[in-house]
Design a protein around this motif. Sequence first.
Motif, PDB file in Angstrom:
ATOM      1  N   ALA A  33       0.834  -1.198   0.000  1.00 21.15           N
ATOM      2  CA  ALA A  33       0.000   0.000   0.000  1.00 21.15           C
ATOM      3  C   ALA A  33       0.871   1.250   0.000  1.00 21.15           C
ATOM      4  N   ASP A  34       0.455   2.252  -0.781  1.00 21.23           N
ATOM      5  CA  ASP A  34       1.141   3.552  -0.806  1.00 21.23           C
ATOM      6  C   ASP A  34       2.642   3.399  -1.069  1.00 21.23           C
ATOM      7  N   LEU A  35       2.977   2.549  -2.007  1.00 21.76           N
ATOM      8  CA  LEU A  35       4.385   2.274  -2.310  1.00 21.76           C
ATOM      9  C   LEU A  35       5.012   3.445  -3.058  1.00 21.76           C
ATOM     10  N   LEU A  36       6.180   3.847  -2.597  1.00 15.94           N
ATOM     11  CA  LEU A  36       6.962   4.875  -3.278  1.00 15.94           C
ATOM     12  C   LEU A  36       8.059   4.210  -4.103  1.00 15.94           C
ATOM     13  N   TYR A  37       8.525   4.920  -5.135  1.00 14.88           N
ATOM     14  CA  TYR A  37       9.519   4.370  -6.047  1.00 14.88           C
ATOM     15  C   TYR A  37      10.763   5.254  -6.054  1.00 14.88           C
ATOM     16  N   GLY A  38      11.923   4.600  -5.988  1.00 12.97           N
ATOM     17  CA  GLY A  38      13.179   5.327  -6.013  1.00 12.97           C
ATOM     18  C   GLY A  38      13.936   5.093  -7.306  1.00 12.97           C
ATOM     19  N   ALA A 120       9.932   9.288 -10.920  1.00 13.52           N
ATOM     20  CA  ALA A 120      11.256   9.282 -10.283  1.00 13.52           C
ATOM     21  C   ALA A 120      12.355   9.300 -11.340  1.00 13.52           C
ATOM     22  N   ARG A 121      12.172   8.521 -12.389  1.00 14.12           N
ATOM     23  CA  ARG A 121      13.173   8.464 -13.461  1.00 14.12           C
ATOM     24  C   ARG A 121      13.242   9.798 -14.211  1.00 14.12           C
TER      25      ARG A 121
END
Length: 745
Positions: A33-38, A120-121
């Motif tokens: 849930a509510d995953l962020l991406y780096g 993010a990219r």
Amino acid sequence: MTKLPSIGKPVSRLEGRLKVTGSAKYAGEYEAADLLYGYVVNSTITKGKIAVIDTTDAKALEGVIEVFTHENRPSTAWFDFQYADMDAPPGTVFKPLKDNEIKYNGQPIALVVAETFEMARYAAIKIKVAYIEEEFETDLESNINQARDPKKGLASMLKPPPPKPKGNFEEAYQNSFVRSSGEFKHGTEHHNPMEMFATTVLYEGKNKLKIYDKTQGTINSQMYVANVFGLKMKNVQVIAPSVGGAFGSGLRPQYQLFMAVMASLHLKRNVRVTLDRAQMYTFGHRPPTLQSVKFGADENGKVNAIFHKAIGETSQFEDYVEVVVNWANMLYPAENTLLEHKLVPLDVYSPLDMRAPGGSTGMHAIEITMDDLAYRLNIDPVELRLINYSETDKSSDKKYSSKELKKCYLQAAEKFGWNKRNPEPGSMKRGNKLVGYGMATGIWDANRLLARAQAIMTSDGKVEIKSAVTDIGTGTLTIMTQIASDELGLPIDEITFSYADSAMPFAPIQGGSFTVATVGPAVKAACKALNKKLFKKAKNIQDSVLSAARFEDVIFNEGFIFLKNNPELKISVAEILEANDGKEIKTTNTSMPNPLVYGKKARAVHSAVFVEVEVDQELGIIEVKRAVTAVAAGKIINPKTAESQILGGMIWGISKTLHEERILDNRFGKYMNANLAEYHIPVHADIHELDVIFVEEEDYFVNDLGVKGIGEIGIVGMPPAIANAIFHATGKRIYDLPIHFDKLL
């Protein structure tokens, strides 16, 4: 009453259907849930300092949560000791975002965290960086005057330094009937597993993390994270049930793990960081290595003098070492030896173990030199190796615990049809193709470490085995299930092997061909202990038919305990569980080699490789048409998965010899072909007829299962066998790898 064994059966991989249907989940595929991406930003210079790093435009984009650099790195992300993981070489481990210093080209300098991977990219290209560049050195050949002895550390236990000189090499060499020498050059190779590196961190509150990581050691990654971020080990759980190849690249925690954990702890959110294919070339590699070899032999072919020197690349901050020069005297019992291994620190990232590290490098030079001696002596290359055959590792003066290499030579030669070879170089042709036959020997250590395993019998009479060991695609899950099935006397489908979770009993990193020899005995010990518990409870059942029996008197099979000499007397596991009020029965056990005994014998796995090549007379194009590898590796638990391992090694041997080449432009200190379009590996059309033979070998000194590792042995003999076949076809001795057609024109 006899049990039907599981060990020795060609069982298909139990997780195979999950993988081929796409159902298996990898580190970058777990949802949260509510995953962020780096997305990681990498340095574009090789050495210097970051003068300015402007993240204003990136942070202003909608959906960007944070941009981490050395200027705002959380203070929790710090570590100040030498060894941060099990596979760390001597030196100071690399610290991402520590400061503004650039140590190598491609170094991670920032992490963009956003609500989507695409944002993010995109935000990453909006970061503006100004550097102060400094002079650098990345060329091994032009810096060999900087070569020095490597620093010693914990790694030397599994990577021993060269043995001390014996006899008088120079005198023996000069007085030899024949002499052979060569200068060998191996370029950089990069791991290219199908699954790229990714880490998904689930933040569970109060600095408690569940981490899905691409790794060859869940406990290694757990230890790294806990040590680096000052967390309690019990609050860090690392899980890696599916690993899409690694080949050594996952032995050490890579920087995406650091980045993902750092961001998750700071933001108190779930975070995933995935590297792209180009970024896979910014950490670890098989190091370029220069070798000098000189062998001398008497008129009968007996090798009496061995000189082998290697100079390898390392970083400025760690001393990565390999076992390159130790192998010749382990195989050939010369009385006069001089072996040296030096390192040159360069402005690159630390090299990293890659399948058969040092072995596939060193054996290439050794076996080409042996082939050259054979031609100079006018002795068949197989016969020369038999003349120099020894049951003792002369470098340590220890007898081998087992060595069926002679059978490898003979069985592989017969299967290959070596007797049809005309020994004259260039004499065999097929149309416009020159045909060459070549052979070589392979050797790799047969090691064993400490491991633990748990066996649990549930109320329904089925068994779960637990171990933190990973399965990087080698069939570990299947083999451990077979070992448990054999010991428990239960069908495979009644056993579950749970693995690749740091919360489970300890297992070391999966590498070095020691996994089955290490974890297998622990699984066997846990299952045996479980049987003893069941037997004890069976004896205590009222009016038990086994009350007077000893453990040695019974056999476990198909859910029953039988009296061996009277199978009519038996007690079912169901009865035992009922008497135990349906409670599960479990045991956790440790297995390790006896340190007082284990070092008394040399331990190795051996192979013989025979190769046929065709070389186009006009174009110089080389094809490996067929190859046979015979392996002596103790008991083979699963011939199907074992054959797959050897075939994979043989294919990589073809790739290493004829295809793989990393191009370094020393003007920029940058690798120029960080992709699979220009970093060449074999395709289906490059691979023809490959055969594997497993020679019978019994060895219960290495462990009570009698097994040795086979992950590395498939590759070590292939490069020299191919190079020797090319010489036989063309009369040209090529000492450098890779061998491309231009070297034959």
